[in-house]
Design an enzyme around this catalytic site. Structure first.
Site, PDB file in Angstrom:
ATOM      1  N   ASP A  21     -57.204  37.364  35.573  1.00 50.97           N
ATOM      2  CA  ASP A  21     -56.580  36.150  35.095  1.00 50.97           C
ATOM      3  C   ASP A  21     -56.444  35.287  35.723  1.00 50.97           C
ATOM      4  OD1 ASP A  21     -54.532  37.058  34.226  1.00 50.97           O
ATOM      5  OD2 ASP A  21     -54.698  37.474  32.110  1.00 50.97           O
ATOM      6  N   ASN A  80     -48.869  40.983  21.828  1.00 49.60           N
ATOM      7  CA  ASN A  80     -49.757  41.799  21.062  1.00 49.60           C
ATOM      8  C   ASN A  80     -50.915  42.881  21.628  1.00 49.60           C
ATOM      9  OD1 ASN A  80     -51.713  40.437  22.826  1.00 49.60           O
ATOM     10  ND2 ASN A  80     -51.826  38.754  21.399  1.00 49.60           N
ATOM     11  N   HIS A 110     -52.714  42.694  24.395  1.00 47.03           N
ATOM     12  CA  HIS A 110     -53.748  42.250  24.693  1.00 47.03           C
ATOM     13  C   HIS A 110     -53.935  42.549  26.701  1.00 47.03           C
ATOM     14  CE1 HIS A 110     -51.316  38.085  25.808  1.00 47.03           C
ATOM     15  NE2 HIS A 110     -51.511  39.353  27.166  1.00 47.03           N
ATOM     16  N   GLU A 137     -57.486  38.939  24.217  1.00 51.08           N
ATOM     17  CA  GLU A 137     -56.989  38.515  22.658  1.00 51.08           C
ATOM     18  C   GLU A 137     -57.645  40.078  21.797  1.00 51.08           C
ATOM     19  OE1 GLU A 137     -54.123  37.572  23.139  1.00 51.08           O
ATOM     20  OE2 GLU A 137     -54.014  35.350  23.879  1.00 51.08           O
TER      21      GLU A 137
END
Ligand code: GLP
Length: 244
Positions: free
Chosen positions: A67, A136, A138, A143
């Site tokens: 990313d 979380n 990801h 996400e």
């Protein structure tokens, strides 16, 4: 998934680096999937150390990063391109033209995503994809959501992700709001996956990743569907192999 627990992070880094390098030893022009964040820094240092000791060459290796932030100058110290140069590429004999990081400043982000996938599919599949995990759940910047994307795409970062990454910037305002990330399909297409999870505060999300129901609300749970995932952690977690 195979879970290996470590008492100290230095030992974890060494084993993680050895696993990545064993792929290169077996296939000198291997395709490695690279990750950023705090978790891989130590293993990159171990790779640099082995290179400097003359134990490995990365001359023919090709890399694809997961990313990149959107709208952050590539020269900004916190761009993922800068991160990779500083932590790894500048210190080994890799050919920079064989290192791929999405361009988060492309005028046409959609076209950039397509270009990235084409390069990935032409050169891939990735032999070993390194992953960290967000608090979380990801992976890359995929996400939690009701659906997940297969291909490389632009995402809006969740506020908790921006909060978590604030530590690398002067303030929350400086943390980009968007990123480009490989999709779940591309990640799961890798021949093998190496998930590195450091810090007891990640124990709960790792437990859900290993043992929880597969859900797009915890993207890392999709790793349960991949046949070759190695998890290295210093968290106190268990991998439940049966229903009980
Ligand atoms: C960022 C990256 C992820 C990484 C995550 C966790 O959000 N995009 O690829 O896994 O951070 O990073 P850390 O290892 O610093 O907790």
């Amino acid at each position: 998934m195979i879970l290996h627990k470590f008492k100290n992070q230095a030992e974890l880094d060494r084993v993680a680096a050895d696993l990545m390098m064993s792929v290169v030893r077996g296939r000198p022009n291997a395709v490695l999937g690279m990750a950023t964040g705090g978790s891989p820094v130590g293993l990159y240092q171990e790779m640099v150390k082995s290179y400097k000791q003359g134990l490995i060459s990365f001359k023919e290796v090709r890399t694809f990063n997961l990313d990149e932030y959107v709208g952050l100058a590539v020269t900004h110290p916190e761009s993922y391109r800068s991160f990779m140069q500083r932590n790894l590429f500048d210190h080994i004999d890799i050919d920079i033209k064989n290192t791929h990081v999405p361009n988060g400043n492309a005028a046409d982000i959609e076209a950039e995503c397509r270009r990235y996938d084409e390069a990935l599919y032409q050169q891939g599949p990735v032999d070993m994809q390194l992953l960290g995990i967000g608090h979380n759940g990801h992976i890359g910047f995929n996400e939690p959501d009701t659906t997940l994307s297969r291909f490389t795409h632009k995402v809006t970062l969740k506020e908790d992700t921006r909060e978590a990454n604030k530590r690398f910037f002067n303030s929350l305002d400086e943390v980009p709001t968007h990123a480009v990330t490989m999709g779940m399909g591309s990640i799961l297409h890798a021949k093998s996956i190496l998930l590195v999870v450091k810090g007891q505060e990640k124990a709960e999300i790792l437990d859900r990743t290993l043992n929880g129901p597969i859900t797009t609300q915890v993207p890392a749970t999709l790793l349960q569907t991949h046949p070759r995932v190695i998890v290295l952690t210093d968290c106190d977690v268990n991998y439940k192999l049966s229903h009980s």
